[in-house]
Each structure stands twice: as structure tokens, then as C-alpha cells.
Motif scaffolding. Structure first.
Motif, PDB file in Angstrom:
ATOM      1  N   GLY A  95       0.851  -1.183   0.000  1.00  0.00           N
ATOM      2  CA  GLY A  95       0.000   0.000   0.000  1.00  0.00           C
ATOM      3  C   GLY A  95       0.887   1.233   0.000  1.00  0.00           C
ATOM      4  O   GLY A  95       1.902   1.262   0.691  1.00  0.00           O
ATOM      5  N   GLN A  97       0.962   5.498   0.216  1.00  0.00           N
ATOM      6  CA  GLN A  97       0.377   6.819   0.421  1.00  0.00           C
ATOM      7  C   GLN A  97       1.447   7.848   0.090  1.00  0.00           C
ATOM      8  O   GLN A  97       2.535   7.817   0.629  1.00  0.00           O
ATOM      9  N   SER A 101      -1.439  12.485  -3.066  1.00  0.00           N
ATOM     10  CA  SER A 101      -2.462  11.466  -3.300  1.00  0.00           C
ATOM     11  C   SER A 101      -3.630  12.051  -4.091  1.00  0.00           C
ATOM     12  O   SER A 101      -4.106  13.150  -3.811  1.00  0.00           O
ATOM     13  N   SER A 159      -6.879   4.614   1.685  1.00  0.00           N
ATOM     14  CA  SER A 159      -6.761   4.143   0.300  1.00  0.00           C
ATOM     15  C   SER A 159      -5.590   3.180   0.148  1.00  0.00           C
ATOM     16  O   SER A 159      -5.633   2.250  -0.663  1.00  0.00           O
ATOM     17  N   ALA A 160      -4.533   3.418   0.947  1.00  0.00           N
ATOM     18  CA  ALA A 160      -3.382   2.519   0.913  1.00  0.00           C
ATOM     19  C   ALA A 160      -3.644   1.229   1.671  1.00  0.00           C
ATOM     20  O   ALA A 160      -2.953   0.228   1.455  1.00  0.00           O
ATOM     21  N   LEU A 161      -4.653   1.233   2.551  1.00  0.00           N
ATOM     22  CA  LEU A 161      -4.940   0.079   3.405  1.00  0.00           C
ATOM     23  C   LEU A 161      -6.071  -0.801   2.888  1.00  0.00           C
ATOM     24  O   LEU A 161      -6.200  -1.948   3.313  1.00  0.00           O
ATOM     25  N   HIS A 163      -6.994  -2.664   0.552  1.00  0.00           N
ATOM     26  CA  HIS A 163      -6.842  -4.009   0.003  1.00  0.00           C
ATOM     27  C   HIS A 163      -6.074  -4.937   0.936  1.00  0.00           C
ATOM     28  O   HIS A 163      -5.697  -6.046   0.542  1.00  0.00           O
ATOM     29  N   PRO A 165      -2.878  -4.658   2.554  1.00  0.00           N
ATOM     30  CA  PRO A 165      -1.481  -4.942   2.204  1.00  0.00           C
ATOM     31  C   PRO A 165      -0.653  -5.355   3.418  1.00  0.00           C
ATOM     32  O   PRO A 165      -0.946  -4.958   4.547  1.00  0.00           O
ATOM     33  N   ILE A 168       3.303  -1.210   3.935  1.00  0.00           N
ATOM     34  CA  ILE A 168       2.727   0.111   3.664  1.00  0.00           C
ATOM     35  C   ILE A 168       3.841   1.149   3.612  1.00  0.00           C
ATOM     36  O   ILE A 168       4.698   1.198   4.500  1.00  0.00           O
ATOM     37  N   ARG A 197       1.350  -4.479  10.847  1.00  0.00           N
ATOM     38  CA  ARG A 197       1.737  -4.106   9.488  1.00  0.00           C
ATOM     39  C   ARG A 197       3.210  -3.673   9.467  1.00  0.00           C
ATOM     40  O   ARG A 197       3.710  -3.106  10.426  1.00  0.00           O
TER      41      ARG A 197
END
Length: 327
Positions: A95, A97, A101, A159-161, A163, A165, A168, A197
Motif C-alpha cells: 500500500g 500513500q 495522493s 486508500s493505501a490500506l 486491500h 497490504p 505500507i 503491518r
């Protein structure tokens, strides 16, 4: 006698605990070497900070990790694979960021995340989960263009999280935020850390790095000048402690007469003493002027950073500006 058969197993275990392995990475733009032989390891579940002044090589190094830029030489392994050439198998596991963005501003926060989730092939429930992770559940139906700056930063992280991942990358996530918004976002970042994470994090806020990061690497002119836990870096730096005494209690001349005082200067209504033996000096100050309203400032990661870089730190500048023109 060491059992040679155990060595591969040990190596396998070490590899399983490593998310990113960088070995002697170099990258040159024209006549300047932006990254000059950097080697480091980011462990699984680690909150790892990359610090350094603008042009130190942070952005170039992160882009090489992300597979956005090719190194001139050296080796990079991310989640057990090479990120370059652009490795599409790694994309769902990472992910990202960035400071710039992009958002679907005519959508609500929830709609925006639904769109991003769909791009990764995950269900809409992932959007609600990501909103909860960053504390935006109560703002999910607000248009993105009507969110505050701090809320947009949270949405960028969501938005980075979205899915799920394993790894990050966060680039200056608190840049340009007011102090309260910064502290609120710290709690979001601590929450990500508690989830296990692996986070690679760049910032110009040294207090933030000291509060959040397990380890930090300080880059200067494309090289690692220091790499350790914030605590170890501060403890080993030998930076003096500062004692702030209300003005008028002691003169600078009297203070300089105390054994262990390295300097004494009037600053902002206080007499500021620098010493490497604070306990001894405090005892002497107590005898001469008392300790009422005397403040003690111990060394911080910012002091270490300034010792290494000689540049103005902690100003929250936007980005590293590593480009082909300014690396």
C-alpha cells in the motif's frame, strides 16, 4: 561444533522475518549520486523511519523499494521478490500513500474507497473496514472535497490500506497538518503498528519519528549516517542536557563557575545552561538559586539529527524533492 545442516534453516528463518532487504543500492542522476551504496533491512511488522534533509535520497530510495524506479546497481528484495521490473505480483501486497495522493473528489469518502477497493478486486466491506481503521466512519458520507486536510490525509492512508497490504509506504502523512490533527493521526499510525503491518515511513517531524518508529535510518548525501532505535541513537549521541533557569536567579558568569557547565546564555527569559552531567549541575544550582521553575530538556532525536545533518529539522517541509534534477 556447528551443524552445517542448520545454516540453511537459520537463513530461511531470517528471510521469513525480513520484509525488505537492500544491498549496496546506488542511483545516479547526471553527475550526482542520489543513493550511494545504501544497505539496510526492514523486519516484518516493523515501523521503520527514513529521515534526512531534502535531497538526501529518501524519495529515490523509497521509489526503488516500491518498484517505481530502477537502481543503477545493487540488489533489492521486497516480500521475497524483486520489485523491478514493475512486479505486478507485489502490487496487492503493498500500500502506498504519497503526499500528492489523488482523490475522486466528487465522491463521498466511502464511494472513493469503494472505487479503490474495486481496482484491487476486493469487496465493499473492505472500504468500511479501512474507514474504521483511520477513524473516518462518521465522515463516510461526506464528499471528499468537503473533508478537512487532516481527514483527507486519513483517507489517503485508508486508500493505501483498503486491500489489506502487508507492507505500507507512508510519505510525510502528517505534512501541513496542525498540531492537533497531527496528534490525532499519530493514533491512527499506532493502530496500524498494533495490527502488525510493516511500515516504511518518511517524515521531517523528528518528534513524530521518535514517538512512532521502532528504528530509523538517517540519510545524508545518499548515505546512511545512522541506523538504530531512536532510544539508542539519543543515548549514544552525547548531546548535552539543557537546564532553563528563570532569568535573574543566576548570572551567566555565576553559572559558568559551576563545575560541569559547558555554556550559559540568556535566551527568551531564561538562563540556558548546557551540561553533560545534569545531576551534578542541578545539585549546584539548587544550592545557589533553588530549583523552583527550573526546566530540564534532555536530548532528543532532533538533536541527533541536527548533529548529523547540520540542517534545520522538524519544520514539516513537504517532501524530499528527489528528482532527476534534484536528487
Amino acid at each position: 561444533m556447528t551443524d552445517a545442516r542448520a545454516v540453511p534453516a537459520e537463513r530461511h528463518e531470517a528471510a521469513a522475518q525480513t520484509t525488505i532487504l537492500i544491498e549496496e543500492i546506488r542511483k545516479r542522476y547526471g553527475g550526482r549520486e542520489a543513493v550511494a551504496g545504501v544497505s539496510l533491512q526492514v523486519r516484518r511488522g516493523e515501523f521503520f523511519g527514513l529521515l534526512g534533509p531534502n535531497g538526501a535520497g529518501k524519495t529515490t530510495l523509497v521509489e526503488i523499494m516500491e518498484g517505481l524506479r530502477e537502481a543503477d546497481s545493487g540488489k533489492v528484495t521486497v516480500l521475497g521478490q524483486s520489485p523491478w521490473p514493475r512486479n505486478v505480483e507485489l502490487l496487492p501486497r503493498m500500500g502506498v500513500q504519497t503526499q500528492s495522493s489523488a482523490f475522486f473528489v466528487r465522491q463521498t469518502a466511502r464511494e472513493h474507497l469503494n472505487t479503490v477497493a474495486a481496482l484491487f478486486g476486493v469487496g465493499r466491506e473492505a472500504a468500511d473496514s479501512a474507514l474504521e481503521d483511520v477513524g473516518l466512519t462518521g465522515r463516510r458520507d461526506v464528499m471528499v472535497e468537503n473533508l478537512s486536510g487532516g481527514q483527507r490525509q486519513r483517507l489517503a492512508i485508508a486508500s493505501a490500506l483498503v486491500h489489506g497490504p502487508e507492507l505500507i509506504f507512508l510519505d510525510e502523512p502528517t505534512a501541513a497538518l496542525d498540531p492537533q490533527a497531527r496528534r490525532d493521526l499519530w493514533e491512527v499510525l499506532r493502530g496500524l503498528k498494533r495490527q502488525g503491518r510493516t511500515i516504511v515511513y518518511t517524515t521531517h517531524h523528528l518528534d513524530e519519528a521518535e514517538a512512532l518508529c521502532d528504528r530509523v535510518a538517517i540519510l545524508v548525501d545518499g548515505r546512511i549516517a545512522a541506523l538504530d532505535t531512536p532510544h539508542n541513537l539519543v543515548s549514544s549521541a552525547g548531546v548535552p542536557t539543557r537546564l532553563m533557569i528563570p532569568a535573574g536567579r543566576l548570572s551567566p558568569e555565576e553559572a559558568l563557575g559551576i563545575e560541569g557547565v559547558d555554556s550559559a546564555e540568556l535566551q527568551g527569559g531564561s538562563l540556558v545552561l548546557e551540561t553533560r552531567v545534569s545531576g551534578q549541575v542541578l545539585t549546584a544550582v539548587d544550592k545557589l538559586a533553588g530549583l523552583s521553575d527550573v526546566q530540564t530538556r534532555t536530548a532528543t532525536l532532533e538533536d541527533v539529527y541536527l548533529e548529523l545533518t547540520g540542517s534545520l529539522a522538524g519544520t514539516g517541509q513537504d517532501g524530499d524533492n528527489d528528482t532527476e534534477q534534484q536528487a
